[in-house]
Enzyme design. Sequence first.
Site, PDB file in Angstrom:
ATOM      1  N   ALA A  64     -26.088  27.565  57.228  1.00 18.95           N
ATOM      2  CA  ALA A  64     -27.166  27.560  57.836  1.00 18.95           C
ATOM      3  C   ALA A  64     -27.566  28.896  57.638  1.00 18.95           C
ATOM      4  O   ALA A  64     -26.894  29.767  57.500  1.00 18.95           O
ATOM      5  CB  ALA A  64     -27.013  27.123  59.268  1.00 18.95           C
ATOM      6  N   GLY A 107     -23.163  24.642  56.994  1.00 20.35           N
ATOM      7  CA  GLY A 107     -24.389  23.537  56.817  1.00 20.35           C
ATOM      8  C   GLY A 107     -24.042  23.131  55.436  1.00 20.35           C
ATOM      9  O   GLY A 107     -24.536  22.081  55.168  1.00 20.35           O
ATOM     10  N   GLU A 110     -21.496  20.676  55.159  1.00 20.95           N
ATOM     11  CA  GLU A 110     -21.865  19.578  55.961  1.00 20.95           C
ATOM     12  C   GLU A 110     -23.044  18.735  55.334  1.00 20.95           C
ATOM     13  O   GLU A 110     -22.991  17.510  55.357  1.00 20.95           O
ATOM     14  CB  GLU A 110     -22.336  20.009  57.267  1.00 20.95           C
ATOM     15  N   GLU A 130     -17.884  28.808  60.296  1.00 18.61           N
ATOM     16  CA  GLU A 130     -18.622  29.278  61.725  1.00 18.61           C
ATOM     17  C   GLU A 130     -17.715  29.996  62.724  1.00 18.61           C
ATOM     18  O   GLU A 130     -18.289  30.449  63.334  1.00 18.61           O
ATOM     19  CB  GLU A 130     -19.249  27.891  62.284  1.00 18.61           C
TER      20      GLU A 130
HETATM   21  N1  CO8 Z   1     -27.397  32.970  55.844  1.00 20.35           N
HETATM   22  C1  CO8 Z   1     -28.452  33.811  55.548  1.00 20.35           C
HETATM   23  N2  CO8 Z   1     -28.242  34.624  54.409  1.00 20.35           N
HETATM   24  C2  CO8 Z   1     -27.107  34.390  53.882  1.00 20.35           C
HETATM   25  C3  CO8 Z   1     -26.326  33.411  54.099  1.00 20.35           C
HETATM   26  C4  CO8 Z   1     -26.583  32.563  55.031  1.00 20.35           C
HETATM   27  N3  CO8 Z   1     -25.605  31.583  55.782  1.00 20.35           N
HETATM   28  N4  CO8 Z   1     -25.190  33.351  53.145  1.00 20.35           N
HETATM   29  C5  CO8 Z   1     -25.535  34.402  52.110  1.00 20.35           C
HETATM   30  N5  CO8 Z   1     -26.874  34.957  52.760  1.00 20.35           N
HETATM   31  C6  CO8 Z   1     -27.537  36.010  51.952  1.00 20.35           C
HETATM   32  C7  CO8 Z   1     -26.992  37.581  52.207  1.00 20.35           C
HETATM   33  O1  CO8 Z   1     -27.278  37.873  53.431  1.00 20.35           O
HETATM   34  C8  CO8 Z   1     -27.472  38.046  50.878  1.00 20.35           C
HETATM   35  O2  CO8 Z   1     -28.732  38.640  51.185  1.00 20.35           O
HETATM   36  P1  CO8 Z   1     -29.175  40.140  51.086  1.00 20.35           P
HETATM   37  O3  CO8 Z   1     -29.031  40.367  49.572  1.00 20.35           O
HETATM   38  O4  CO8 Z   1     -30.489  40.049  51.747  1.00 20.35           O
HETATM   39  O5  CO8 Z   1     -28.214  40.931  51.842  1.00 20.35           O
HETATM   40  C9  CO8 Z   1     -27.492  37.210  49.885  1.00 20.35           C
HETATM   41  O6  CO8 Z   1     -27.592  35.651  50.618  1.00 20.35           O
HETATM   42  C10 CO8 Z   1     -26.247  37.060  49.065  1.00 20.35           C
HETATM   43  O7  CO8 Z   1     -25.257  37.112  49.688  1.00 20.35           O
HETATM   44  P2  CO8 Z   1     -23.689  38.203  49.564  1.00 20.35           P
HETATM   45  O8  CO8 Z   1     -24.275  39.370  49.228  1.00 20.35           O
HETATM   46  O9  CO8 Z   1     -22.857  38.061  50.800  1.00 20.35           O
HETATM   47  O10 CO8 Z   1     -23.147  37.387  48.361  1.00 20.35           O
HETATM   48  P3  CO8 Z   1     -21.373  37.522  48.071  1.00 20.35           P
HETATM   49  O11 CO8 Z   1     -21.366  36.797  46.734  1.00 20.35           O
HETATM   50  O12 CO8 Z   1     -21.188  38.970  48.348  1.00 20.35           O
HETATM   51  O13 CO8 Z   1     -20.703  36.600  49.375  1.00 20.35           O
HETATM   52  C11 CO8 Z   1     -20.573  34.624  50.539  1.00 20.35           C
HETATM   53  C12 CO8 Z   1     -21.182  35.125  49.217  1.00 20.35           C
HETATM   54  C13 CO8 Z   1     -19.295  34.549  50.636  1.00 20.35           C
HETATM   55  C14 CO8 Z   1     -21.174  33.141  50.503  1.00 20.35           C
HETATM   56  C15 CO8 Z   1     -21.411  35.238  51.885  1.00 20.35           C
HETATM   57  O14 CO8 Z   1     -22.625  35.267  51.578  1.00 20.35           O
HETATM   58  C16 CO8 Z   1     -20.966  34.580  53.062  1.00 20.35           C
HETATM   59  O15 CO8 Z   1     -19.971  34.566  53.616  1.00 20.35           O
HETATM   60  N6  CO8 Z   1     -22.051  34.011  53.625  1.00 20.35           N
HETATM   61  C17 CO8 Z   1     -22.063  33.235  54.979  1.00 20.35           C
HETATM   62  C18 CO8 Z   1     -21.318  32.169  54.924  1.00 20.35           C
HETATM   63  C19 CO8 Z   1     -21.214  31.596  56.230  1.00 20.35           C
HETATM   64  O16 CO8 Z   1     -20.775  31.906  57.215  1.00 20.35           O
HETATM   65  N7  CO8 Z   1     -21.870  30.139  56.494  1.00 20.35           N
HETATM   66  C20 CO8 Z   1     -21.916  29.577  57.623  1.00 20.35           C
HETATM   67  C21 CO8 Z   1     -23.185  29.667  58.232  1.00 20.35           C
HETATM   68  S1  CO8 Z   1     -23.239  28.871  59.962  1.00 20.35           S
HETATM   69  C22 CO8 Z   1     -23.824  27.343  59.624  1.00 20.35           C
HETATM   70  O17 CO8 Z   1     -23.877  26.971  58.807  1.00 20.35           O
HETATM   71  C23 CO8 Z   1     -23.610  26.472  60.914  1.00 20.35           C
HETATM   72  C24 CO8 Z   1     -24.361  24.848  60.808  1.00 20.35           C
HETATM   73  C25 CO8 Z   1     -24.824  24.465  61.848  1.00 20.35           C
HETATM   74  C26 CO8 Z   1     -25.791  23.580  61.594  1.00 20.35           C
HETATM   75  C27 CO8 Z   1     -27.174  24.469  61.528  1.00 20.35           C
HETATM   76  C28 CO8 Z   1     -28.402  23.434  61.506  1.00 20.35           C
HETATM   77  C29 CO8 Z   1     -29.555  23.910  60.786  1.00 20.35           C
END
Ligand code: CO8
Length: 256
Positions: A64, A107, A110, A130
């Site tokens: 998400a 998400g 999921e 999460e």
């Molecule tokens: N949300 C928003 N932006 C994101 C997300 C995300 N989940 N994941 C990556 N991005 C963005 C980064 O902020 C970055 O943007 P910017 O260049 O503007 O800074 C861009 O994508 C590239 O990401 P990274 O630079 O971080 O790329 P890396 O290769 O270094 O890392 C990762 C990749 C490991 C995937 C890392 O991006 C990461 O850890 N992302 C978050 C993963 C996460 O925590 N996911 C869970 C989110 S919570 C959730 O899903 C709850 C679901 C509940 C239901 C929701 C209903 C709608």
Amino acid sequence: MSDTVLLERRDRVALLTLNRPEALNALNTELLTTLSAHVAELAEDQEIGCIVITGSQKAFAAGADIKEMRDKGYIEMLMSDFFGRYGAISACRTPILAAVSGYALGGGCELAMMCDAIYASDTAKFGQPEIRLGVIPGMGGSQRLTRAVGKAKAMDMILTGRMMDAEEAERCELVARIFPADTLLDEVMKIAETIAGYSRPSVFAAKEAVNRSFEVSLSEGLHYEHRVFYPLFATEDQKEGMTAFVEKRKPDFRHR
Ligand code: CO8
């Protein structure tokens, strides 16, 4: 519709590509609303026999959208029905396959698990991180991951937030099959074409019967299977399928 999800029709298969490369396909409201609208429309389309959802090589979806969620409060989450937007995917009778390369996190994992089968590239990484954000899975992860991989693995994944690679995911039955990253989509499209070539009443019945097994006891499930099996003998396609076998030819299903 918004270009956060691209729709392409290839004969009887619809391909939905998540398209927010700048955010690793993070699922924001716009994307989820668009995805749901496409799926709802495709579910009604008699010409479509299978749907494939995919992302990019780097990410199926990294969860998400954290930036969108960060400042939300309880009442806003509740009143906006933040989690209600994926109902169309679970409700769709047409099979939906997930073709996953790269990250399928939160998400994203999921969403893949809402599909009927997950096909992964050898680069795929699954996770429910999460807990690292101070929340828990909210689009079904605690339930669907546990049913897919069992309690020990689900607890391990959800409590630590660690990622699982494609091999581990296949070993613990989260994933149906693994393909090399550069052929994944072609392979999944072929699988989808095969499914789309079968008789829809039997495809719907098969999907329904398997899904039912997650909801009821074994005896109830077996009873349910019989109830959906017998009516198929009222279809022309059952006669055609069995006659084609006896006559050693390919069946020409009427209700594809
Ligand atoms: N949300 C928003 N932006 C994101 C997300 C995300 N989940 N994941 C990556 N991005 C963005 C980064 O902020 C970055 O943007 P910017 O260049 O503007 O800074 C861009 O994508 C590239 O990401 P990274 O630079 O971080 O790329 P890396 O290769 O270094 O890392 C990762 C990749 C490991 C995937 C890392 O991006 C990461 O850890 N992302 C978050 C993963 C996460 O925590 N996911 C869970 C989110 S919570 C959730 O899903 C709850 C679901 C509940 C239901 C929701 C209903 C709608």
